[in-house]
Design a protein around this motif. Structure first.
Motif, PDB file in Angstrom:
ATOM      1  N   ILE A  14      30.571  39.426  45.678  1.00  0.00           N
ATOM      2  CA  ILE A  14      29.807  38.988  46.843  1.00  0.00           C
ATOM      3  C   ILE A  14      28.545  39.832  47.029  1.00  0.00           C
ATOM      4  CG2 ILE A  14      29.875  38.613  49.340  1.00  0.00           C
ATOM      5  CD1 ILE A  14      32.915  38.227  49.056  1.00  0.00           C
ATOM      6  N   SER A  61      34.315  29.492  43.500  1.00  0.00           N
ATOM      7  CA  SER A  61      33.943  30.761  44.134  1.00  0.00           C
ATOM      8  C   SER A  61      32.807  30.564  45.117  1.00  0.00           C
ATOM      9  CB  SER A  61      33.532  31.773  43.062  1.00  0.00           C
ATOM     10  OG  SER A  61      34.609  32.079  42.202  1.00  0.00           O
ATOM     11  N   VAL A  62      31.862  29.705  44.764  1.00  0.00           N
ATOM     12  CA  VAL A  62      30.723  29.420  45.642  1.00  0.00           C
ATOM     13  C   VAL A  62      31.202  28.802  46.947  1.00  0.00           C
ATOM     14  CG1 VAL A  62      28.693  27.946  45.913  1.00  0.00           C
ATOM     15  CG2 VAL A  62      29.034  29.221  43.782  1.00  0.00           C
ATOM     16  N   ILE A  63      32.080  27.809  46.856  1.00  0.00           N
ATOM     17  CA  ILE A  63      32.593  27.119  48.043  1.00  0.00           C
ATOM     18  C   ILE A  63      33.359  28.073  48.949  1.00  0.00           C
ATOM     19  CG2 ILE A  63      34.279  25.384  48.795  1.00  0.00           C
ATOM     20  CD1 ILE A  63      33.419  23.797  46.224  1.00  0.00           C
ATOM     21  N   LYS A  64      34.098  28.995  48.345  1.00  0.00           N
ATOM     22  CA  LYS A  64      34.901  29.946  49.122  1.00  0.00           C
ATOM     23  C   LYS A  64      34.098  31.145  49.602  1.00  0.00           C
ATOM     24  CE  LYS A  64      39.207  28.687  46.772  1.00  0.00           C
ATOM     25  NZ  LYS A  64      40.266  29.115  45.814  1.00  0.00           N
ATOM     26  N   GLY A  65      32.807  31.184  49.293  1.00  0.00           N
ATOM     27  CA  GLY A  65      31.970  32.303  49.726  1.00  0.00           C
ATOM     28  C   GLY A  65      32.241  33.580  48.970  1.00  0.00           C
ATOM     29  N   LYS A  66      32.732  33.445  47.736  1.00  0.00           N
ATOM     30  CA  LYS A  66      33.073  34.621  46.933  1.00  0.00           C
ATOM     31  C   LYS A  66      32.103  34.846  45.774  1.00  0.00           C
ATOM     32  CE  LYS A  66      38.009  34.460  48.020  1.00  0.00           C
ATOM     33  NZ  LYS A  66      39.395  34.388  47.464  1.00  0.00           N
ATOM     34  N   SER A  67      30.911  34.307  45.887  1.00  0.00           N
ATOM     35  CA  SER A  67      29.897  34.483  44.852  1.00  0.00           C
ATOM     36  C   SER A  67      28.551  34.787  45.486  1.00  0.00           C
ATOM     37  CB  SER A  67      29.776  33.224  43.987  1.00  0.00           C
ATOM     38  OG  SER A  67      28.626  33.306  43.147  1.00  0.00           O
ATOM     39  N   ALA A  72      25.967  31.840  45.833  1.00  0.00           N
ATOM     40  CA  ALA A  72      26.161  30.720  46.757  1.00  0.00           C
ATOM     41  C   ALA A  72      24.859  30.377  47.475  1.00  0.00           C
ATOM     42  CB  ALA A  72      27.245  31.061  47.779  1.00  0.00           C
ATOM     43  N   GLY A  73      24.513  29.084  47.465  1.00  0.00           N
ATOM     44  CA  GLY A  73      23.348  28.607  48.184  1.00  0.00           C
ATOM     45  C   GLY A  73      22.017  28.979  47.567  1.00  0.00           C
ATOM     46  N   LYS A  74      22.007  29.399  46.307  1.00  0.00           N
ATOM     47  CA  LYS A  74      20.758  29.883  45.700  1.00  0.00           C
ATOM     48  C   LYS A  74      20.213  28.979  44.596  1.00  0.00           C
ATOM     49  CE  LYS A  74      21.469  34.740  46.860  1.00  0.00           C
ATOM     50  NZ  LYS A  74      21.543  36.134  46.359  1.00  0.00           N
TER      51      LYS A  74
END
Length: 450
Positions: A383, A256-262, A265-267
């Motif tokens: 998101i 989900s993080v890689i797909k930008g669905k979380s 992401a990046g935190k």
């Protein structure tokens, strides 16, 4: 008649067949299991069913392409056909440079997942558990007038994973569960309360406790009142805590993080919750429902602190996502069946316990709302973190229950919610879903009512 092969021989043959092909490598997953379920209703047996599954899932890598096939035909010819099908599928899929198979030896240990003797247990013994659940529920209050369904189930499974790189592992597991939906009636008011438990050992399933809690939940909803729209501290007991945690597990998936669905992401390294929040994923806990020595790809499982005193420390990864993120795999590629590829999933995911008793935690709150049910958790936006959930609850003053409320919604943002957890109790429990939570308090949430 087709030759019947033992499980280990099935895997041996499948691995040999893969090695005989001109491919880069492959993986074999075997699942052999049997389960029995009994359903009763108002003291009468409605059905008893025994099911079995036995088959393999084969994954083949060829020039950066991957093919997956499965079969329940475990004869020599059936195995060969399954392997060939996986190879052929690999010729038409899109190349994926991040796909790989496990190559590191499995660090195996006895996690106490299997209880001998399940095969010798009679249907009558299983039925007695379900009937005991109903008797316990009825003993709580004469207003328990019936049940939607009461069930008992158990099962035993063997799992084997092997790869052409020499990785191989096997383990056996058992589970036992019971649950019921008790119906409480008072005049025209009719309410339902569900509770279930699941354990690794037969004797650990407390039929009386299951029945009592189901009845208490149903009785507790009788006489519910409307509630004015307002903002209050929210109390979640362990079971409601588990429900909320279940809704946020996907946020920790590396996929989900890689797909930008979380929203996570990046935190990594940032504070995403209050200092009272520590979240752990522990597939190595002995005797726990989601424990396993290795995952569906043959990667050794781990115990990981995902959130440490409010700070995000990492995600749940498979081999593929770990490679994409340049991290070590975490052993979270879970498989529900030989017929499905692995997906990232949690294992005994839980909010770590605090030190205060649940009673002391809520006694300091002048007014609060203890949630007793949550609806539409799947609608939480992964998101943005925004949510608006239907709920029922108990209105409390200084920790004492005044009356039940219904027809309300609680709304807010997950980021704000996690940062607003002001107290965590010492009553950590794990439910039938494998999730765990203690009682905890959210400083305030918006409650929509009358």
């Amino acid at each position: 008649m087709s030759e019947k092969l033992a499980n280990e021989a099935v895997v041996d043959r499948a691995i040999a067949s893969i090695k005989a092909l001109r491919v880069d490598g492959g993986e074999v997953f075997l699942r052999d299991g049997q389960s029995t379920s009994v359903e009763v209703r108002d003291g009468e047996v409605e059905n008893a069913i025994t099911r079995g599954e036995r088959g393999i899932g084969v994954r083949i890598l060829r020039g950066g392409q991957v093919g997956f096939a499965y079969s329940s035909d475990l004869s020599p010819d059936g195995i060969e056909e399954c392997v060939t099908a996986a190879r052929d599928i690999a010729t038409v899929t899109e190349p994926d440079p991040d796909v790989s198979i496990a190559t590191r030896k499995i660090e195996s240990t006895d996690l106490r997942l299997y209880e001998p003797g399940i095969d010798g247990r009679s249907v009558a013994e299983r039925t007695d558990v379900a009937l005991a659940v109903e008797r316990a529920a009825k003993s709580v209050d004469p207003r328990i007038t019936g049940f939607r369904k009461t069930s008992y189930s158990d099962g035993a499974m063997t799992t084997i994973v092997a790869t052409t790189a020499g990785v191989r592992g096997t383990y056996r597991e058992t589970y036992f569960s019971a649950g019921t939906s008790a119906v409480a009636t008072d005049g025209e008011d009719r309410q339902i309360g569900y509770h279930g438990e699941a354990k690794r050992q037969f004797a650990a399933v407390d039929a009386a406790a299951v029945g009592r809690r189901s009845a208490e939940l149903a009785i507790g909803k009788l006489g519910a009142k409307a509630f004015k729209t307002q903002t209050l501290p929210i109390v979640l007991d362990p079971y409601m805590g588990m429900a909320l945690l279940g809704a946020i597990v996907p946020l920790f998936s590396a996929d989900s993080v890689i797909k930008g669905k979380s929203l996570l992401a990046g935190k990594v390294g940032e504070a995403i919750a209050s200092e009272r929040v520590t979240i752990v994923d522990d597939a190595r806990a002995p005797g726990a429902l989601r424990s396993a020595p290795f995952d569906g790809e043959g990667v050794t499982t781990t115990t990981r602190t995902l959130v440490d005193q409010g700070v995000l420390r990492g995600y749940l990864s498979s081999l593929k996502t770990a490679k994409k993120l340049d991290h070590a795999p975490t052993g979270n590629a879970r498989r529900g069946s030989y017929a499905t590829p692995s997906r990232i999933g949690a294992a005994n995911f839980h909010l770590a316990a605090g030190t205060a008793s649940p009673e002391a935690l809520v006694a300091d709150l002048d007014r609060s709302l203890r949630i007793t049910s949550l609806l539409n958790l799947h609608t939480i936006d992964p998101i943005s973190g925004e949510f608006s959930l239907g709920a029922t609850g108990d209105y409390l003053e200084r920790g004492e229950r005044r009356y039940p409320v219904q027809g309300i919604t609680i709304a807010g943002n997950l980021t704000t919610l996690l940062s607003s957890i002001t107290g965590v109790a010492n009553d950590l429990r794990f439910g039938a879903s494998g999730l765990g939570s203690p009682t905890f308090v959210i400083s305030e949430l918006s409650i929509g009512g009358a």
